[in-house]
Design a protein around this motif. Structure first.
Motif, PDB file in Angstrom:
ATOM      1  N   GLU A   1      30.580 -20.999  11.271  1.00  0.00           N
ATOM      2  CA  GLU A   1      30.429 -21.999  10.104  1.00  0.00           C
ATOM      3  C   GLU A   1      30.654 -21.163   8.946  1.00  0.00           C
ATOM      4  O   GLU A   1      30.521 -20.146   8.516  1.00  0.00           O
ATOM      5  N   LEU A   2      30.967 -22.207   7.878  1.00  0.00           N
ATOM      6  CA  LEU A   2      31.164 -21.691   6.246  1.00  0.00           C
ATOM      7  C   LEU A   2      29.966 -21.157   5.956  1.00  0.00           C
ATOM      8  O   LEU A   2      29.684 -20.163   5.453  1.00  0.00           O
ATOM      9  N   GLU A   3      28.713 -21.952   6.210  1.00  0.00           N
ATOM     10  CA  GLU A   3      27.547 -21.429   5.738  1.00  0.00           C
ATOM     11  C   GLU A   3      26.443 -21.565   7.144  1.00  0.00           C
ATOM     12  O   GLU A   3      26.678 -22.698   7.633  1.00  0.00           O
TER      13      GLU A   3
ATOM     14  N   ARG B   1      26.526 -17.280   3.426  1.00  0.00           N
ATOM     15  CA  ARG B   1      27.849 -17.696   3.320  1.00  0.00           C
ATOM     16  C   ARG B   1      28.483 -16.519   4.265  1.00  0.00           C
ATOM     17  O   ARG B   1      28.981 -15.534   3.637  1.00  0.00           O
TER      18      ARG B   1
ATOM     19  N   VAL C   1      32.673 -28.161   7.653  1.00  0.00           N
ATOM     20  CA  VAL C   1      33.312 -28.404   6.358  1.00  0.00           C
ATOM     21  C   VAL C   1      33.371 -30.099   6.354  1.00  0.00           C
ATOM     22  O   VAL C   1      34.085 -30.733   6.844  1.00  0.00           O
TER      23      VAL C   1
ATOM     24  N   SER D   1      32.192 -31.780   2.969  1.00  0.00           N
ATOM     25  CA  SER D   1      32.018 -32.076   1.565  1.00  0.00           C
ATOM     26  C   SER D   1      33.141 -31.716   0.918  1.00  0.00           C
ATOM     27  O   SER D   1      33.775 -30.738   1.209  1.00  0.00           O
TER      28      SER D   1
ATOM     29  N   ALA E   1      32.668 -27.961  -0.184  1.00  0.00           N
ATOM     30  CA  ALA E   1      32.869 -27.116   1.413  1.00  0.00           C
ATOM     31  C   ALA E   1      34.536 -27.042   1.413  1.00  0.00           C
ATOM     32  O   ALA E   1      34.952 -25.842   1.712  1.00  0.00           O
ATOM     33  N   TYR E   2      35.177 -27.958   1.323  1.00  0.00           N
ATOM     34  CA  TYR E   2      36.540 -27.930   1.520  1.00  0.00           C
ATOM     35  C   TYR E   2      37.203 -27.172   0.388  1.00  0.00           C
ATOM     36  O   TYR E   2      38.201 -26.391   0.829  1.00  0.00           O
TER      37      TYR E   2
ATOM     38  N   ALA F   1      36.416 -23.429   1.196  1.00  0.00           N
ATOM     39  CA  ALA F   1      37.373 -22.989   2.594  1.00  0.00           C
ATOM     40  C   ALA F   1      38.924 -22.774   1.933  1.00  0.00           C
ATOM     41  O   ALA F   1      39.460 -21.908   2.423  1.00  0.00           O
TER      42      ALA F   1
ATOM     43  N   SER G   1      35.693 -30.723  10.593  1.00  0.00           N
ATOM     44  CA  SER G   1      35.084 -31.741  10.039  1.00  0.00           C
ATOM     45  C   SER G   1      34.660 -32.878  11.038  1.00  0.00           C
ATOM     46  O   SER G   1      35.216 -33.056  11.872  1.00  0.00           O
TER      47      SER G   1
END
Length: 301
Positions: free
Chosen positions: A222-224, A245, A268, A270, A273-274, A277, A287
């Motif tokens: 995950e990104l976060e 993060r 991802v 939003s 978020a994009y 990334a 997504s």
């Protein structure tokens, strides 16, 4: 030069190099686009591809009679009008259920509606999905169901029959599944989630890059992610939740030390978020909604 200092300098150099130039990330449709259509259905596959998905992430389980099907929750009640563990149903029994029963969206008046209750969609077999998805579209296959051995054997049989091993890369959070897949020379698998998490933690806590992934590895996280921090005190302990993060420029550069390592960032969904990334220079973003991401990606160009 001290090895620890050398690794930190290497990470810093890679960060600066990566910041200079990188391609926009490719889009992976999570569960074939669970935000846009009933997840893991052929309808979702069609929608995802029509809205610019570059890859499909689909989830596979096995029925009681050994048929691999696309379905994520353990119980069919999560998405259908049925009730009970998926692996307690035969494929013919599953074929009677509506995979879109619980799928909802808001209408113009902000009321929740269930568009597929009157237009049922079915749980597809893995074989049917492989026959429908264009061979040019890579498939990321998520395997979670236990026991592992019958699931791995049934999926391998379908991939053999469809000559699809080279179209598929397999992900699993279950160690036993990854261990069994090692016996199949054709199998291409992600690095284990535990190994990826450990590498990310090492970079975050020490700033070092002692053991980057091997050349050609595929990794995902995950990104976060919300994590629980536990502090030990003399008279007890304190717990707090923080949003961590995982992916940072240092982490990405560490993972990219060896050639052809591919990073997929999960969650991802939003514009912010994009953009984060894309700035990091990851290879793929996953997504829930290719429809939403189509507009976000267009605006970022």
């Amino acid at each position: 030069m001290h090895s620890g200092l050398g690794n930190k300098l290497l990470v810093a150099l890679c960060v600066m190099t990566m910041a200079a130039s990188h391609a926009a990330p490719l889009l992976v449709a999570h569960r074939a686009g669970t935000g846009d259509a009933p997840e893991n259905t052929l309808l979702a596959v069609q929608s995802a591809l029509a809205n610019g998905a570059d890859m499909l992430w689909i989830t596979v389980q096995m029925t009681s009679d050994g048929v691999p099907v696309l379905y994520r929750p353990a119980d069919v009640s999560a998405l259908t009008e049925g009730k009970g563990a998926l692996n307690s149903f035969s494929f013919l029994q599953l074929a009677e259920l509506n995979a879109g029963h619980t799928f909802s969206r808001l209408d113009a008046a902000e009321n929740k509606v269930f568009p597929y209750r009157e237009q049922p969609v079915r749980i597809p077999t893995l074989q049917a999905a492989l026959q429908v998805i264009p061979k040019s579209v890579p498939i990321l296959l998520d395997m979670k169901q236990l026991p592992a051995a019958p699931l791995v054997a049934s999926v391998a049989k379908v991939l053999d029959e469809e000559k699809a091993w080279d179209r598929v890369r397999i992900y699993s959070t279950e160690k036993e599944i990854l261990t069994l897949l090692a016996d199949y020379r054709e199998a291409r698998v992600f690095e284990s989630r535990d190994a990826t998490r450990q590498r990310l933690s090492s970079v975050a806590l020490s700033g070092s890059c002692e053991t980057p992934p091997a050349a050609g590895a595929w990794v995902g996280m995950e990104l976060e992610r919300t994590v629980t921090v536990v502090e030990k005190f003399t008279l007890g302990e304190g717990r707090s939740e923080v949003k961590a993060r995982w992916w940072t420029p240092a982490a990405v550069s560490c993972f990219k030390t060896n050639p052809e390592v591919k990073i997929i960032v999960f969650g991802v969904d939003s514009s912010a978020a994009y953009q984060a990334a894309e700035k990091l220079g990851v290879d793929h973003v996953m997504s829930d909604s290719p429809i939403k991401m189509k507009a976000i990606r267009a605006a970022a160009r």
